[in-house]
Motif scaffolding. Structure first.
Motif, PDB file in Angstrom:
ATOM      1  N   ARG A   1     -29.676  53.503 -30.323  1.00  0.00           N
ATOM      2  CA  ARG A   1     -30.136  53.082 -29.004  1.00  0.00           C
ATOM      3  C   ARG A   1     -29.618  51.683 -28.647  1.00  0.00           C
ATOM      4  NH1 ARG A   1     -33.819  55.032 -25.116  1.00  0.00           N
ATOM      5  NH2 ARG A   1     -33.663  56.931 -26.336  1.00  0.00           N
ATOM      6  N   VAL A   2     -29.580  50.764 -29.619  1.00  0.00           N
ATOM      7  CA  VAL A   2     -29.115  49.402 -29.287  1.00  0.00           C
ATOM      8  C   VAL A   2     -27.695  49.164 -29.805  1.00  0.00           C
ATOM      9  CG1 VAL A   2     -31.395  48.354 -29.100  1.00  0.00           C
ATOM     10  CG2 VAL A   2     -30.283  48.455 -31.339  1.00  0.00           C
ATOM     11  N   LYS A   3     -27.028  50.246 -30.136  1.00  0.00           N
ATOM     12  CA  LYS A   3     -25.625  50.213 -30.617  1.00  0.00           C
ATOM     13  C   LYS A   3     -25.456  49.241 -31.784  1.00  0.00           C
ATOM     14  CE  LYS A   3     -23.811  51.367 -26.064  1.00  0.00           C
ATOM     15  NZ  LYS A   3     -25.003  51.098 -25.238  1.00  0.00           N
ATOM     16  N   GLY A   4     -26.454  49.181 -32.635  1.00  0.00           N
ATOM     17  CA  GLY A   4     -26.367  48.348 -33.845  1.00  0.00           C
ATOM     18  C   GLY A   4     -26.400  46.859 -33.560  1.00  0.00           C
ATOM     19  N   LYS A   5     -26.732  46.462 -32.312  1.00  0.00           N
ATOM     20  CA  LYS A   5     -26.650  45.027 -31.972  1.00  0.00           C
ATOM     21  C   LYS A   5     -27.804  44.206 -32.548  1.00  0.00           C
ATOM     22  CE  LYS A   5     -25.695  45.876 -27.634  1.00  0.00           C
ATOM     23  NZ  LYS A   5     -25.737  45.728 -26.218  1.00  0.00           N
ATOM     24  N   ILE A   6     -28.937  44.893 -32.824  1.00  0.00           N
ATOM     25  CA  ILE A   6     -30.078  44.139 -33.378  1.00  0.00           C
ATOM     26  C   ILE A   6     -30.279  44.570 -34.830  1.00  0.00           C
ATOM     27  CG2 ILE A   6     -32.556  43.700 -33.167  1.00  0.00           C
ATOM     28  CD1 ILE A   6     -32.409  44.178 -30.295  1.00  0.00           C
ATOM     29  N   PRO A   7     -30.171  43.628 -35.771  1.00  0.00           N
ATOM     30  CA  PRO A   7     -30.386  44.010 -37.169  1.00  0.00           C
ATOM     31  C   PRO A   7     -31.794  44.569 -37.387  1.00  0.00           C
ATOM     32  CG  PRO A   7     -29.534  41.773 -37.020  1.00  0.00           C
ATOM     33  CD  PRO A   7     -29.854  42.211 -35.629  1.00  0.00           C
ATOM     34  N   ILE A   8     -31.888  45.541 -38.273  1.00  0.00           N
ATOM     35  CA  ILE A   8     -33.191  46.150 -38.566  1.00  0.00           C
ATOM     36  C   ILE A   8     -33.557  45.865 -40.021  1.00  0.00           C
ATOM     37  CG2 ILE A   8     -34.495  48.321 -38.669  1.00  0.00           C
ATOM     38  CD1 ILE A   8     -32.551  49.436 -36.543  1.00  0.00           C
ATOM     39  N   SER A   9     -34.746  45.304 -40.162  1.00  0.00           N
ATOM     40  CA  SER A   9     -35.253  45.009 -41.510  1.00  0.00           C
ATOM     41  C   SER A   9     -36.291  46.071 -41.872  1.00  0.00           C
ATOM     42  CB  SER A   9     -35.896  43.617 -41.481  1.00  0.00           C
ATOM     43  OG  SER A   9     -36.812  43.463 -42.533  1.00  0.00           O
ATOM     44  N   LEU A  10     -36.387  46.368 -43.157  1.00  0.00           N
ATOM     45  CA  LEU A  10     -37.406  47.337 -43.575  1.00  0.00           C
ATOM     46  C   LEU A  10     -38.439  46.624 -44.440  1.00  0.00           C
ATOM     47  CD1 LEU A  10     -38.120  50.413 -43.521  1.00  0.00           C
ATOM     48  CD2 LEU A  10     -37.300  50.422 -45.873  1.00  0.00           C
ATOM     49  N   PHE A  11     -39.678  46.659 -43.980  1.00  0.00           N
ATOM     50  CA  PHE A  11     -40.784  46.039 -44.718  1.00  0.00           C
ATOM     51  C   PHE A  11     -41.464  47.145 -45.516  1.00  0.00           C
ATOM     52  CE2 PHE A  11     -45.343  44.510 -44.494  1.00  0.00           C
ATOM     53  CZ  PHE A  11     -45.172  43.436 -45.351  1.00  0.00           C
ATOM     54  N   PHE A  12     -41.524  46.995 -46.839  1.00  0.00           N
ATOM     55  CA  PHE A  12     -42.163  48.040 -47.643  1.00  0.00           C
ATOM     56  C   PHE A  12     -42.848  47.425 -48.844  1.00  0.00           C
ATOM     57  CE2 PHE A  12     -39.353  48.204 -51.321  1.00  0.00           C
ATOM     58  CZ  PHE A  12     -38.232  47.551 -50.850  1.00  0.00           C
ATOM     59  N   SER A  13     -43.800  48.171 -49.388  1.00  0.00           N
ATOM     60  CA  SER A  13     -44.522  47.654 -50.552  1.00  0.00           C
ATOM     61  C   SER A  13     -44.375  48.640 -51.689  1.00  0.00           C
ATOM     62  CB  SER A  13     -45.990  47.467 -50.223  1.00  0.00           C
ATOM     63  OG  SER A  13     -46.571  48.719 -50.010  1.00  0.00           O
ATOM     64  N   ILE A  14     -44.685  48.159 -52.876  1.00  0.00           N
ATOM     65  CA  ILE A  14     -44.514  49.038 -54.017  1.00  0.00           C
ATOM     66  C   ILE A  14     -45.662  48.928 -54.999  1.00  0.00           C
ATOM     67  CG2 ILE A  14     -42.941  47.335 -55.043  1.00  0.00           C
ATOM     68  CD1 ILE A  14     -41.617  50.137 -56.094  1.00  0.00           C
ATOM     69  N   HIS A  15     -46.334  47.750 -55.009  1.00  0.00           N
ATOM     70  CA  HIS A  15     -47.364  47.565 -56.037  1.00  0.00           C
ATOM     71  C   HIS A  15     -48.456  48.616 -55.946  1.00  0.00           C
ATOM     72  CE1 HIS A  15     -48.754  45.105 -52.581  1.00  0.00           C
ATOM     73  NE2 HIS A  15     -49.843  45.779 -52.830  1.00  0.00           N
ATOM     74  N   ASP A  16     -48.796  49.023 -54.708  1.00  0.00           N
ATOM     75  CA  ASP A  16     -49.879  50.000 -54.579  1.00  0.00           C
ATOM     76  C   ASP A  16     -49.497  51.310 -55.249  1.00  0.00           C
ATOM     77  OD1 ASP A  16     -47.841  50.254 -52.742  1.00  0.00           O
ATOM     78  OD2 ASP A  16     -49.091  51.241 -51.239  1.00  0.00           O
TER      79      ASP A  16
END
Ligand SMILES: N=c1c2ncn([C@@H]3O[C@H](COP(=O)(O)OP(=O)(O)OP(=O)(O)O)[C@@H](O)[C@H]3O)c2ncn1[C@@H]1O[C@H](COP(=O)(O)O)[C@@H](O)[C@H]1O
Length: 685
Positions: free
Chosen positions: A565-580
């Motif tokens: 949709r934004v032609k890759g112009k806005i970087p996307i970060s992924l927030f995730f957890s693992i300890h749980d």
């Protein structure tokens, strides 16, 4: 003059010729040097001395500017000239005088490094096979190869003038020699060692048997403590003496401690620290040749122990850079040719390099996806104090503006719901409607003007909400109930999946319009994507359940749709957890392989990863590695580290891992009134 030119160089380029040359860079300066050299040649043809003097002065000036550009100081040039005059002196003396002699280790720990030292000092020689004597070709020096432990004796009481050996051996031999220059290799400690846990300290060895190859130093040590000890001498494998019943304790050298550990011993005390040293018989200690050798060995040591670092920095941060860049001299500051930036160059101890780079890199700007970010500190989202309809509130405004003014590098605005359906709390920020745009636009504009890199976290609560808040029955991967505050969710179907994808794509469109630099998708905090990943909540057997690739299907579809949709112009970060999943055993099936697969599958669809753990230094999967180290093995994408970074010591530890690009601080650390200065002081000294 050199100093004055450096000062001029720091003035604006339009007010100083020197500054304009330095700004233009090496190419321009070299052109001038070439022109001026030619003019000196031409002027020297005539007999006009005044003209020639003027041309030489021009050349002299431009060479100095070149030196500044290249970071060469007059002292460097002087040292080089002195070295040459010393060399020619040596050659002359070689012809006249009986050579000096130097004993060097024939074999063993310090032999190889000593040969390298001699070569670096320009003492060229060829040693024939099996011969223990070699003559230097370019200096009046004869080398004699002897066992390291005999060298002090030959130099102190024999005919040999100089020696290179360990300080421990000099002390053990009790001979009269001058320690002219320590050489910074063969560094170790002479220690009293005993079987682990058997003796509290060296005092407890009274009346016991000690074995060593340093009888004199050992005796001296126990004598001064008035401890009656029986000392026996062996010449090698000293550590074995305890296990073989010959001794209760030993005195021997320890470098890494591995030999001691393997023999089941521990150090009770250190008798001396030792390193390799250049020694001379007192009768030649003051000779000019001794001083020349000393100077050369010292130069090599300094060169090996130091390193030149160079980096660019915004002019406004120059005072910080000068403060945190250690070195014997203050750093050289030059123009980069780019307005508002300076180049800093400094000679610093090699041992400090990581330290300095880490200090510089934490608080200095860096580039991420074509954007310059002023430091590596990330501020996490606030706790959600938006207006009831999801618009930005005064509280949110104030909260972020304060942090921006305090020079946070990156701000991640609140978990914003991308659809009413995914709203999880009454005062949550929203990005689901047109009416959310204006408030966010104003906020982002102000934060951007303050110099912050601004992102927003997109969230969908999935099953973790209730009808009162989200306006309908919650949707989740399966039918889930999170407890009394939540309603039972219904399982999302294909149409829901399409709709959810659309919500996220609309949200990123709005984020682009608002002017966010990046967005972050929340796949943690038991929100929708976290529910999909976690087998405790996701009990589906269709294409959204079961293997990891199925559990990630919706998330990956959403990420790809957003990017398109934004032609890759806005970087996307992924927030995730693992300890749980791993530590709290919420997802007992979540294995190391699952995690590797998780990163591998998501890697092509995100621009950076933002993992959160209870504590950033916690170790995972029984492998004694932190999550950051684990992730770094499978991806080169930038990482944001987060997990209880509420003190500067935890921050230092996390930085020490050298795995993350940015560090998201805990609010505890950010609640100090001057947190940046505090961090600066604690981390950068
Ligand atoms: N680790 C060192 C060590 N490090 C530096 N040096 C220096 O090197 C000098 C020469 O030692 P060598 O044993 O090579 O000399 P040498 O007696 O002429 O040679 P050999 O006849 O023993 O081969 C010493 O006098 C020290 O100044 C060391 N000398 C010996 N060791 C031995 O290494 C073992 C411990 O090492 P770690 O396991 O790393 O702690 C122990 O057995 C130590 O004795």
């Amino acid at each position: 003059m050199y100093q004055r030119l450096i000062e001029r160089g720091n003035q604006p380029a339009d007010t100083s010729y020197t500054a304009s040359l330095l700004t233009a860079g090496a190419h321009k300066i070299l052109k001038k040097v070439a022109e001026e050299s030619a003019e000196v040649l031409m002027a020297s043809v005539s007999s006009d001395k005044t003209h020639l003097t003027a041309e030489i002065a021009d050349l002299y000036y431009h060479v100095m500017v070149l030196m500044i550009n290249k970071g060469i100081t007059p002292a460097d040039v002087r040292a080089e000239l002195e070295k040459r005059s010393a060399l020619s002196g040596l050659a002359e003396k070689a012809a006249l005088r009986k050579p000096y002699s130097m004993a060097v280790p024939k074999k063993g720990r310090i032999a190889e490094r000593t040969e390298i030292l001699l070569k670096k000092a320009g003492l060229n020689y060829t040693r024939r096979h099996r011969q223990d004597v070699a003559y230097c070709l370019n200096a009046p020096l004869m080398l004699v190869f002897l066992p390291a432990h005999d060298i002090p004796l030959y130099v102190g009481e024999g005919e040999i003038h100089y020696g290179i050996t360990g300080q421990d051996l000099v002390a053990e031999n009790d001979v009269c020699v001058e320690e002219v220059e320590t050489l910074a290799y063969g560094i170790c400690k002479l220690c009293v060692q005993a079987p682990k846990g058997k003796y509290a300290d060296a005092e407890a060895l009274a009346g016991k048997r000690v074995v060593t190859s340093f009888p004199r130093l050992a005796e001296q040590y126990f004598k001064t403590r008035e401890l009656p000890i029986r000392i026996r001498t062996v010449n090698g494998s000293v550590e074995a003496a305890c296990s073989l019943g010959l001794a209760d304790a030993v005195v021997d050298l320890v470098e890494s401690g591995e030999t001691m550990e393997a023999a089941g011993l521990e150090a009770l005390d250190t008798i001396m620290r030792t390193e390799t040293v250049f020694i001379a018989n007192p009768r030649v200690a003051e000779d000019e040749f001794t001083q020349i050798l000393k100077m050369r060995f010292n130069g090599i040591k300094t060169a090996e122990q130091n390193v030149i670092i160079e980096y660019n920095i915004p002019s406004a941060r120059l005072p910080d850079a000068v403060r945190i860049t250690p070195g014997s001299k203050s750093p050289t500051v030059m123009d980069t040719g780019e307005a508002g930036w300076k180049a800093v160059k400094s000679l610093i101890p090699r041992a400090d390099i990581n330290h300095v780079i880490e200090r510089i890199s934490l608080l200095e700007s860096f580039t991420l996806y074509n954007h310059t970010i002023r430091n590596r500190i990330v501020v996490p989202p606030s706790d959600g104090n938006a207006q009831r309809d999801g618009r930005v509130s005064h509280t949110i405004f104030e909260y972020y503006l304060k942090l921006a003014k305090q020079e946070a590098g990156t701000l991640i605005l609140d978990n914003a719901y991308v659809a009413q359906q995914g709203k999880s709390s009454p005062l949550q920020l929203g990005i689901s409607e047109e009416e959310h745009i204006n408030g966010l636009k104003n906020l982002v504009k102000i934060l951007t003007d303050e110099g912050v890199y601004v992102g927003i976290r997109f969230s969908h609560a999935g099953a973790k909400t209730n009808e009162k808040i989200c306006g309908e029955q919650p949707v989740g991967p399966s039918e889930i109930n999170f407890g009394k505050d939540y309603d039972n969710s219904r399982e999302f179907d294909e149409d829901d999946a399409e709709e959810i994808t659309m919500y996220f794509t609309h949200a990123i469109e709005r984020a682009e319009e608002i002017g966010f630099h990046f967005v972050e998708v929340n796949a943690a905090q038991q929100m929708l994507f976290d529910q999909c990943i976690n087998t405790r909540y996701n009990q589906r057997t269709d294409k959204y359940g079961g293997p990891m690739e199925n559990r990630l299907r919706l998330l990956i579809t959403v990420l790809d749709a957003m990017r398109t949709r934004v032609k890759g112009k806005i970087p996307i970060s992924l927030f995730f957890s693992i300890h749980d999943k791993v530590q709290d055993k919420a997802d007992p099936d979540f294995s190391a392989q699952d995690f590797d697969q998780f990163i591998r599958l998501l890697e092509p669809h995100v621009d950076f990863f933002h993992p959160i753990t209870i504590h950033v230094m916690n170790k995972f999967f029984g492998e004694e590695v932190t999550l950051l180290e684990w992730i770094r093995n499978s991806t080169s994408k930038p990482l944001i580290a987060e997990g209880n970074i509420k003190s500067t010591s935890v921050l230092k530890e996390a930085i020490g891992l050298e795995k993350a690009e940015m560090y998201c601080l805990d609010k505890g650390l950010l609640s100090r009134p001057n947190w940046l200065q505090f961090i600066q002081k604690k981390i950068t000294g």
